[in-house]
Scaffold this motif. Structure first.
Motif, short mmCIF file in Angstrom:
data_model
loop_
_atom_site.label_atom_id
_atom_site.label_comp_id
_atom_site.label_asym_id
_atom_site.label_seq_id
_atom_site.Cartn_x
_atom_site.Cartn_y
_atom_site.Cartn_z
N VAL C 19 38.65 8.25 -1.92
CA VAL C 19 38.64 8.82 -3.23
C VAL C 19 37.33 8.28 -4.25
CG1 VAL C 19 39.51 9.11 -5.63
CG2 VAL C 19 40.66 9.94 -3.64
N VAL C 20 37.61 6.73 -4.18
CA VAL C 20 36.62 6.14 -4.96
C VAL C 20 35.16 6.58 -4.67
CG1 VAL C 20 35.86 3.76 -5.50
CG2 VAL C 20 38.42 4.36 -5.63
N ARG C 21 34.83 6.46 -3.10
CA ARG C 21 33.57 6.77 -2.64
C ARG C 21 33.08 8.04 -3.06
NH1 ARG C 21 32.38 2.53 1.42
NH2 ARG C 21 34.42 1.29 1.58
N ALA C 22 34.13 8.92 -3.06
CA ALA C 22 33.89 10.51 -3.17
C ALA C 22 33.50 10.57 -4.77
CB ALA C 22 34.77 11.41 -2.68
N HIS C 23 34.39 10.02 -5.70
CA HIS C 23 34.19 10.34 -7.00
C HIS C 23 33.59 9.23 -7.70
CE1 HIS C 23 36.07 13.98 -5.80
NE2 HIS C 23 37.16 13.46 -5.47
N ARG C 24 32.48 8.55 -7.33
CA ARG C 24 31.91 7.52 -8.03
C ARG C 24 31.54 7.98 -9.42
NH1 ARG C 24 30.28 3.70 -3.77
NH2 ARG C 24 29.64 4.85 -1.96
N LYS C 25 30.91 9.43 -9.43
CA LYS C 25 30.53 9.71 -10.52
C LYS C 25 31.58 9.96 -11.72
CE LYS C 25 28.64 13.98 -12.03
NZ LYS C 25 28.67 15.52 -11.71
N TYR C 26 32.77 10.03 -11.40
CA TYR C 26 33.98 10.29 -12.20
C TYR C 26 34.63 9.11 -12.60
CZ TYR C 26 32.55 15.21 -11.81
OH TYR C 26 31.89 16.28 -11.78
N ILE C 30 39.57 -0.43 -11.66
CA ILE C 30 39.74 -1.34 -12.69
C ILE C 30 40.32 -2.62 -11.78
CG2 ILE C 30 41.14 -2.12 -14.70
CD1 ILE C 30 41.99 0.81 -15.09
N ASP C 31 39.43 -3.92 -12.05
CA ASP C 31 40.03 -5.04 -11.50
C ASP C 31 40.00 -4.83 -9.94
OD1 ASP C 31 40.30 -6.43 -13.62
OD2 ASP C 31 42.43 -6.53 -13.66
N LYS C 32 39.07 -3.97 -9.63
CA LYS C 32 39.22 -4.07 -7.92
C LYS C 32 40.18 -3.13 -7.25
CE LYS C 32 36.16 -8.27 -7.48
NZ LYS C 32 36.41 -9.17 -8.46
N SER C 33 41.56 -3.08 -7.94
CA SER C 33 42.23 -2.28 -7.31
C SER C 33 42.31 -0.76 -7.50
CB SER C 33 43.80 -2.87 -7.71
OG SER C 33 44.62 -1.82 -7.23
N ASN C 34 42.18 -0.07 -6.25
CA ASN C 34 42.30 1.45 -6.24
C ASN C 34 43.27 2.16 -6.79
OD1 ASN C 34 39.48 1.02 -5.39
ND2 ASN C 34 40.20 1.74 -3.16
N ARG C 35 44.35 1.08 -7.06
CA ARG C 35 45.55 1.59 -7.70
C ARG C 35 45.58 2.09 -8.94
NH1 ARG C 35 49.74 2.48 -4.12
NH2 ARG C 35 49.34 1.77 -2.19
N ALA C 36 44.66 1.58 -9.81
CA ALA C 36 44.43 1.91 -11.25
C ALA C 36 42.82 2.13 -11.37
CB ALA C 36 44.66 0.48 -12.06
N LEU C 37 42.72 3.54 -11.58
CA LEU C 37 41.11 4.01 -11.56
C LEU C 37 41.07 4.50 -13.13
CD1 LEU C 37 41.65 6.24 -8.55
CD2 LEU C 37 40.45 4.00 -8.74
N ILE C 38 39.77 4.08 -13.56
CA ILE C 38 39.26 4.26 -14.93
C ILE C 38 38.09 5.23 -14.80
CG2 ILE C 38 37.69 2.20 -15.06
CD1 ILE C 38 39.78 3.46 -17.96
N ALA C 39 38.09 6.05 -15.99
CA ALA C 39 36.89 7.33 -15.91
C ALA C 39 35.76 6.41 -16.42
CB ALA C 39 37.15 8.21 -17.16
N ARG C 40 34.74 6.91 -15.81
CA ARG C 40 33.26 6.06 -16.00
C ARG C 40 33.03 6.70 -17.45
NH1 ARG C 40 31.06 3.24 -12.48
NH2 ARG C 40 31.31 3.75 -10.19
N ASP C 41 33.21 7.79 -17.69
CA ASP C 41 32.81 8.33 -19.08
C ASP C 41 34.03 8.92 -19.82
OD1 ASP C 41 31.45 9.41 -21.12
OD2 ASP C 41 30.44 10.88 -20.11
N GLY C 42 35.03 7.91 -20.16
CA GLY C 42 36.08 8.36 -20.64
C GLY C 42 36.28 7.66 -22.01
N PRO C 43 36.92 6.30 -21.67
CA PRO C 43 37.36 5.56 -23.07
C PRO C 43 36.17 5.23 -23.87
CG PRO C 43 37.96 4.45 -21.05
CD PRO C 43 37.09 5.67 -20.57
N ARG C 44 36.37 5.25 -25.07
CA ARG C 44 35.48 4.85 -26.05
C ARG C 44 36.06 4.36 -27.39
NH1 ARG C 44 34.94 10.69 -26.35
NH2 ARG C 44 35.36 11.32 -28.35
#
Ligand SMILES: Nc1ncnc2c1ncn2[C@@H]1O[C@H](COP(=O)(O)OP(=O)(O)O)[C@@H](O)[C@H]1O
Ligand SMILES: Nc1ncnc2c1ncn2[C@@H]1O[C@H](COP(=O)(O)OP(=O)(O)O)[C@@H](O)[C@H]1O
Ligand SMILES: [Mg+2]
Ligand SMILES: [Mg+2]
Ligand SMILES: [Mg+2]
Ligand SMILES: [Mg+2]
Lengths: 213, 333, 333, 213
Positions: C19-26, C30-44
């Protein structure tokens, strides 16, 4: 009033439909082994549509060639697939043959057989030994021609035709397919009867019933 | 095999009824028949028209690819059966903007015969037709018979490139040429764990042993090219990628597009596991993934299995791949 | 049941790697663990953060809904298991833009306990948290116990509304309020034809008879609420819609959004057949479909089955539904 | 050198892991009938992680309460799910109980049992009769308390505890679930043993082995 040729052909298409309905699952199973498991469905759909259309048509003054023309276009539009263009072209060729002679006597019947075989060859660019319906149609048409030359009676003629067609269909079991979906299977198609060859035998049987009674 | 089904003989009509209601925004029937669908925002004068099509059972293929920037019209056949010539002809007429029409469809005997008949009719009616057959399934015939291969999920890429070329206003000849290039640079291998079942029979088309897997799977529920013992996901991908690498010219520094496609019943979790290994294999060779799609793009009813398609990009294809489109399934902005 | 699988105990990690490789764009870890994922263009800064999450096995839920205009972060648990508090806390911190964070997730004992623990930790760290539990499965508890119901595929709509509200810069209280309204106006019923199977066991979680169907199906492969005899697609939809109509307030002239969702192995052809009848039933009541989605949105591994979700719109919800978003699964422009 | 309390607890967690490994499929099947078929997987994952973490820890100078604190956090982070917060809270309560007395004598053992039951109740807001793991833990803790009052020896105490726990677990068979996933099934949950209650019995058996040898 004697049955005219159009009604005879109508009866033929009805018999084809019911024989195929009976063997639908068998045909589909054959296609499942080396193709996409729809041959019984497709054939029933096509011939069912032809029967329905003819049932709605006024056959009293219709020349036999016109019946074949209707069959060609209805079959084609009902099914598409491989069989649509193949049988549509076959029936158009048959219509042309009947236009020339406008009679369903023995010579006319054999002309129809030969036209079908030729039409399928033309459209599908195939030949005997490709493991297709042509392995039924070509020997059947040849047997018809030979019987006609020998001036055999209708019973004998059609017995020869069906025997030749059945022999050809059975022979597909030991062929490797080179046309149609089964061609992708290569050696894996060995040992299975070609569904199109099997359904062609059913058509021959229906023709036999109608042309020998 | 249970299915959500009313009358098996009406499933295609009912599906298309649902499709037309669901995707009003993108498509509508030509001449009242749902067997020929035209993009609402597709054909325009001065643009080559793109007509795609084939049998049903591949949803969201091929109707999901109709819309602005992609296909202008789709002809829909019965399950795993080419559409007859008439709906194809209707598509050609509706898609025509005066610059000719490009037909793109999978290389199957039935489709070829029906589309060729339609092409003759369209030409007679004054519409120039060019045809590109998709032949991305590298397992279906040896390399010497490249043109005899069948088209499978890789048509996703070929459609996309063709649609972009048409939308950019290229001539019919140029549209054909770049589409042909896209097809020649697309390589697919499919594998199946279970066969699909037809609505009419509701039993598997054929049996795959409990510990077996079929390689070289088509998208019509036909048996695969070879049966093997079941192996791990990574081993499967390795076999697939080895086949693809043997044909692909991509070298270090090349860029590719990747499609990991479910055949219907394989869920996305497993597709991501497959994609992971695809990405590992590509990056080990220094090949970069320009874009990827993972999901249900070209299915085979309820078959359990997946296919991997790789399109080798060049500058022209990269540009066309990113060209905007807006369809029910694919939106690129 | 065969699956594309390496080590069953590693499937979630391997999937997330894909998932992380496929959806790099999105998204990115967070903190290297794939169990918590953050939007690249989300929080502001100045925007309420939206955190969603739950167990795996629902792909493309929930990670497919992370991106601009939708969720800012997702916490991912094991298959059908809530994530523990730590990754949820990481999501909250990463999603926080100083205006507080909204948690939206399905109402399950496990998720509630873990998210509540995380919420306490986040509050301690100075991040105000509000929570909306999705409870759209109307078969899971009687109407008097509306808040006790579980959340299923209708969370698609609730996430969408929440994401739009956050993206518009509404306050935490207003985001919570409109999300709660979206949930209260969303009604789902699921049915299953076959149970799913876990990667670890590779056999169906339970048996559904060859002529039976389960109504009131959850998204964790649990048995449904009631078993019935198999009936036609239209009859199934009728039963489902009757249940929904009994709760929905929509009247002639109302507008709704519709989701026909595959549980994993049910192909799109069948979903379109179901949608057709949903549309018929709605239009017979004079209720218009403002927007619809048909496909794989919230699955249950390889379960054969589908769910129908209806969200009753009002002006505010309609606006938020159409608010742009860009995620791996949902793109609205 | 005599085994210190930390090592004893370490041994206990190892025994729990292996008993659960043996019964993993059984627990998963129980969960398949009324839940989501992952209980065996989850429990093994959680206790396996605890065992691994303790194997890496220096237990020589570790107070028993610290072992329980480690178990709580490792279990929680490894599994999430329902059991994560429930057992994590249970073990944190146990850690607090051991902090007060820092001994694993009979009273300490019963204090651990009671702390576990209380922690689960607190976190899950459940009670006896809900058809959950509490139907094992509450009667077990009560039986432990009663045996302690009677000043029973360890063998008798733990026999009573396990008997009470097993009885409670078996009783879940005739309960309708009101907590957890099974609660959505209503009447359909009747006739099935609750998986969490069944795994709790395995934990009690592991405790018995370690505290009575
Ligand atoms: N080129 C061809 N020439 C003659 N017959 C063919 C050709 N291609 C296919 N066939 C016949 O068509 C049959 C399959 O028909 P059917 O299953 O109805 O179509 P499809 O292959 O489109 O599913 C084959 O068994 C074969 O006999
Ligand atoms: N609120 C609760 N209080 C006590 N025990 C509970 C509660 N909710 C669930 N359980 C227990 O958890 C068990 C299920 O655990 P598990 O399958 O590991 O988690 P999940 O339900 O998240 O899949 C149930 O059998 C039940 O004993
Ligand atoms: Mg076929
Ligand atoms: Mg076919
Ligand atoms: Mg679970
Ligand atoms: Mg469980």
């Amino acid at each position: 009033m004697a049955e005219n040729d159009a009604r005879k052909l109508n009866r033929m298409f009805n018999r084809i439909s019911s024989l195929i309905a009976t063997e639908k699952d068998y045909l589909t199973e054959l296609d499942g082994a080396i193709g996409d498991a729809d041959h019984g469905i497709t054939m029933l759909l096509g011939f069912g549509a032809v029967s329905s259309e003819l049932a709605r048509s006024d056959l009293d003054d219709m020349p036999p060639s016109a019946v074949m023309t209707i069959a060609a276009s209805v079959f084609l539009n009902a099914v598409g697939a491989s069989t649509g263009p193949l049988y549509a072209t076959a029936f158009l060729h048959a219509a042309k043959a009947l236009e020339l002679r406008q009679s369903l006597d023995a010579a006319g019947q054999v002309a129809v057989l030969q036209a079908i075989a030729l039409g399928i060859q033309e459209r599908g660019k195939g030949q005997r030994g490709d493991k297709t319906m042509l392995d039924t149609w070509i020997p059947a048409a040849e047997a018809g021609g030979a019987a006609l030359e020998r001036a055999s009676g209708p019973a004998e003629l059609w017995r020869d035709v069906v025997t030749a067609g059945e022999g050809g269909a059975m022979a597909t079991r030991s062929m490797v397919a080179v046309r149609g979906r089964a061609a992708r299977l290569g050696e894996r198609s060995l040992g299975h009867v070609d569904p199109g060859a099997a359904s062609a035998v059913l058509i021959l049987k229906a023709m036999t019933e109608v042309f020998t009674d | 095999v249970k299915k959500f089904l009313n009358d098996p003989d009406k499933i295609v009509e009912e599906m298309l009824d649902g499709v037309v209601r669901a995707h009003r925004k993108y498509l509508s029937p030509i001449d009242k028949s749902n067997r020929a669908l035209i993009a609402r925002d597709g054909p325009r004068s001065g643009k080559v028209g793109l007509v795609i099509g084939g049998g049903s059972g591949h949803e969201p293929g091929f109707l999901g690819y109709v819309g602005k920037g992609l296909a202008d019209a789709v002809a829909v056949g019965n399950i795993f059966s080419s559409p007859p010539p008439i709906p194809i002809l209707h598509c050609a007429k509706a898609a025509s903007g005066g610059e000719g029409v490009l037909f793109v469809y999978g290389n199957y005997a039935g489709d070829v015969m029906n589309f060729e008949m339609a092409a003759e009719m369209a030409e007679t009616a004054g519409i120039p037709i060019r045809t590109v057959l998709t032949t991305d399934d590298i397992t279906s015939s040896p390399i010497e018979d490249r043109d005899g291969r069948r088209g499978v999920a890789g048509n996703f890429f070929t459609f996309k490139i063709a649609g972009a070329a048409c939308d950019r206003g290229l001539s019919l000849g140029l549209c054909e040429a770049v589409t042909r290039k896209a097809n020649m640079r697309t390589f697919t291998v499919g594998v199946a764990l279970e066969a699909c079942s037809m609505p009419q029979t509701q039993r598997p088309n054929f049996e795959i042993g409990a510990k077996d897997i079929e390689f070289g799977m088509g998208i019509h529920g036909e048996p695969g090219v070879i049966r093997e013992k079941m192996i791990s996901a990574d081993e499967i991908v390795d076999k697939v990628m080895d086949r693809i690498f043997a044909e692909m010219k991509a070298v270090e520094g090349s860029r590719v597009a990747v499609l990991v496609n479910s055949f219907g019943a394989t869920p996305m979790m497993e597709l991501y596991v497959l994609f992971r290994r695809v990405e590992q294999r590509l990056s080990a060779k220094g090949i970069a993934i320009e874009a990827n799609w993972i999901g249900h793009y070209c299915t085979s009813l309820d078959m359990v299995g997946a296919s991997i398609s790789i399109m080798e990009l060049d500058e022209e294809l990269t540009g066309l791949l990113h060209h905007p489109c807006d369809t029910a399934v694919l939106k690129i902005t």
